[in-house]
Write a protein that holds these residues in place. Structure first.
Motif, PDB file in Angstrom:
ATOM      1  N   ASP A 102       0.853  -1.187   0.000  1.00  0.00           N
ATOM      2  CA  ASP A 102       0.000   0.000   0.000  1.00  0.00           C
ATOM      3  C   ASP A 102       0.890   1.238   0.000  1.00  0.00           C
ATOM      4  N   PHE A 163       5.589   8.857  -8.035  1.00  0.00           N
ATOM      5  CA  PHE A 163       5.440   7.416  -7.885  1.00  0.00           C
ATOM      6  C   PHE A 163       6.818   6.779  -7.970  1.00  0.00           C
ATOM      7  N   HIS A 192       0.532   4.981 -12.529  1.00  0.00           N
ATOM      8  CA  HIS A 192      -0.663   5.027 -11.690  1.00  0.00           C
ATOM      9  C   HIS A 192      -0.371   4.756 -10.210  1.00  0.00           C
ATOM     10  N   LEU A 193       0.836   4.306  -9.865  1.00  0.00           N
ATOM     11  CA  LEU A 193       1.130   3.897  -8.492  1.00  0.00           C
ATOM     12  C   LEU A 193       1.470   5.089  -7.598  1.00  0.00           C
ATOM     13  N   THR A 197      -2.696   4.143  -3.732  1.00  0.00           N
ATOM     14  CA  THR A 197      -2.871   2.954  -4.558  1.00  0.00           C
ATOM     15  C   THR A 197      -2.133   1.775  -3.941  1.00  0.00           C
ATOM     16  N   THR A 198      -2.302   0.609  -4.558  1.00  0.00           N
ATOM     17  CA  THR A 198      -1.736  -0.634  -4.024  1.00  0.00           C
ATOM     18  C   THR A 198      -1.129  -1.445  -5.164  1.00  0.00           C
ATOM     19  N   ALA A 253      -2.108  -4.038  -9.909  1.00  0.00           N
ATOM     20  CA  ALA A 253      -2.271  -2.842  -9.084  1.00  0.00           C
ATOM     21  C   ALA A 253      -3.751  -2.566  -8.859  1.00  0.00           C
ATOM     22  N   ARG A 254      -4.011  -1.784  -7.814  1.00  0.00           N
ATOM     23  CA  ARG A 254      -5.378  -1.398  -7.486  1.00  0.00           C
ATOM     24  C   ARG A 254      -5.384   0.075  -7.114  1.00  0.00           C
ATOM     25  N   THR A 255      -6.283   0.817  -7.734  1.00  0.00           N
ATOM     26  CA  THR A 255      -6.477   2.230  -7.408  1.00  0.00           C
ATOM     27  C   THR A 255      -7.866   2.371  -6.798  1.00  0.00           C
ATOM     28  N   SER A 258     -10.003   1.496  -9.963  1.00  0.00           N
ATOM     29  CA  SER A 258      -9.675   0.520 -10.999  1.00  0.00           C
ATOM     30  C   SER A 258      -8.755  -0.586 -10.504  1.00  0.00           C
ATOM     31  N   ARG A 321     -13.415  -1.489 -10.639  1.00  0.00           N
ATOM     32  CA  ARG A 321     -13.361  -2.199  -9.370  1.00  0.00           C
ATOM     33  C   ARG A 321     -14.654  -2.948  -9.047  1.00  0.00           C
TER      34      ARG A 321
END
Length: 329
Positions: A102, A163, A192-193, A197-198, A253-255, A258, A321
């Motif tokens: 995270d 990032f 995007h990180l 985000t994860t 990855a997860r935002t 998304s 998501r």
């Protein structure tokens, strides 16, 4: 909170930690830590390997830790350019598990950065249009009011969106080159990180042995000039282990809005297909049949080019998501 500074004892230059690497710190699963990262710009041989002189031309002083490590760290001529902080051992992590990273905060350690076009490594390579000049061109950027302004033309600026270009886990017995990304993560250059985000990484070695580096203030998809806006960051991260068997060929990855499924290959078309196949397979984890998954991806998913300059090229599929790809909180 554990803090890992950027020192000669915690950094590698041009190579990623292997499964045999000694950890510079150990944390429990779920722990929060900070890691200091350094940019390599101004320190490389094609820039004189003298960051004090390089940055003096722009009226700024480099970070003291950069000045300390450049003459003391080994870097072979064929190694990658990046400083890498770590590795950090995560208690309980075993091969087959999933490491959740995270990104809680990314704080600038300077108010300037550098974009360097190394013509041999940029998007054009040997197929260069007319009009370009020296084989290595470094553009200095100054940060003010949340934007990075490129020296040379007052019209050229970009919002700062920090990032880490490199986040990964150890894999194998040899230290990989820091340039090409892989299933272990590494030099993904996934813009995007940002904070909030994860990143999910497959654990490939006991303790995971997480590392980070290649800090950026901003980057466009593709990273066309061969670098992003390279500049040092302090990263605050939470590392959590999920036990079990997770089928990941590349990081996910997860935002807040998304999922991002990565595909990696030396051919960009194959990278797109790898990301698409991984997305279909992961949608199967949520009970969605392959034909239906691909139909949904065709109307709800977006394919983006991650980067085209790191030897192993990257593409990623961005999808909503509304589904659960990994079954983790």
């Amino acid at each position: 909170m554990t803090h890992v500074p950027s020192t000669v004892d915690t950094l590698r230059w041009g190579r990623l930690p292997s499964a045999r690497a000694e950890p510079v710190a150990t944390v429990a699963s779920g722990a929060v830590l900070t890691m200091d990262t350094l940019s390599h710009e101004g320190a490389l041989p094609d820039q004189g390997r003298d960051p004090l002189a390089f940055f003096a031309r722009h009226g700024v002083e480099p970070l003291p830790d950069l000045l300390d490590v450049v003459p003391r760290l080994h870097r072979a001529p064929d190694d990658g350019p990046h400083f890498v902080t770590g590795p950090v051992r995560v208690e309980g992590a075993e091969p087959g598990d999933l490491l959740q990273v995270d990104v809680l905060a990314l704080d600038r350690r300077a108010d300037y950065g550098v974009i360097t076009d190394r013509h041999a490594k940029d998007v054009f390579g040997a197929d260069r249009p007319a009009g370009f000049t020296d084989p290595v061109v470094s553009t200095f950027c100054r940060v003010a009011a949340g934007r990075a302004h490129l020296d040379g033309d007052p019209r050229l600026s970009v919002p700062v969106a920090p990032f880490l270009g490199i986040m990964g886990v150890a894999a194998g017995g040899d230290e990989p080159h820091s340039g090409p990304p892989g299933p272990f993560g590494g030099n993904l250059d996934l813009k995007h990180l940002v904070a909030g985000t994860t990143l999910f990484l497959p654990v490939l070695a006991p303790g995971a042995l997480f590392y980070a580096g290649d800090p950026h203030f901003a980057q466009g998809n593709g990273e066309l000039a061969s670098t992003a806006l390279e500049a040092p960051l302090r990263a605050t991260l939470r590392l959590t282990v999920h036990t079990g068997r997770f089928d990941l060929d590349a990081p996910v990855a997860r935002t807040p809005a998304s999922w991002i499924v990565c595909g990696l290959d030396r051919d960009l078309g194959r990278a797109v297909r790898a990301a698409s196949a991984a997305a279909v397979r992961l949608l199967g984890n949520d009970g969605i049949a392959p034909d239906l998954a691909l139909a949904w991806l065709s109307v709800a998913g977006d394919v983006e080019v991650t980067q085209v300059v790191d030897g192993v090229l990257g593409a990623h599929v961005v999808l909503p998501r509304s589904v659960d790809l990994l079954g983790v909180p």
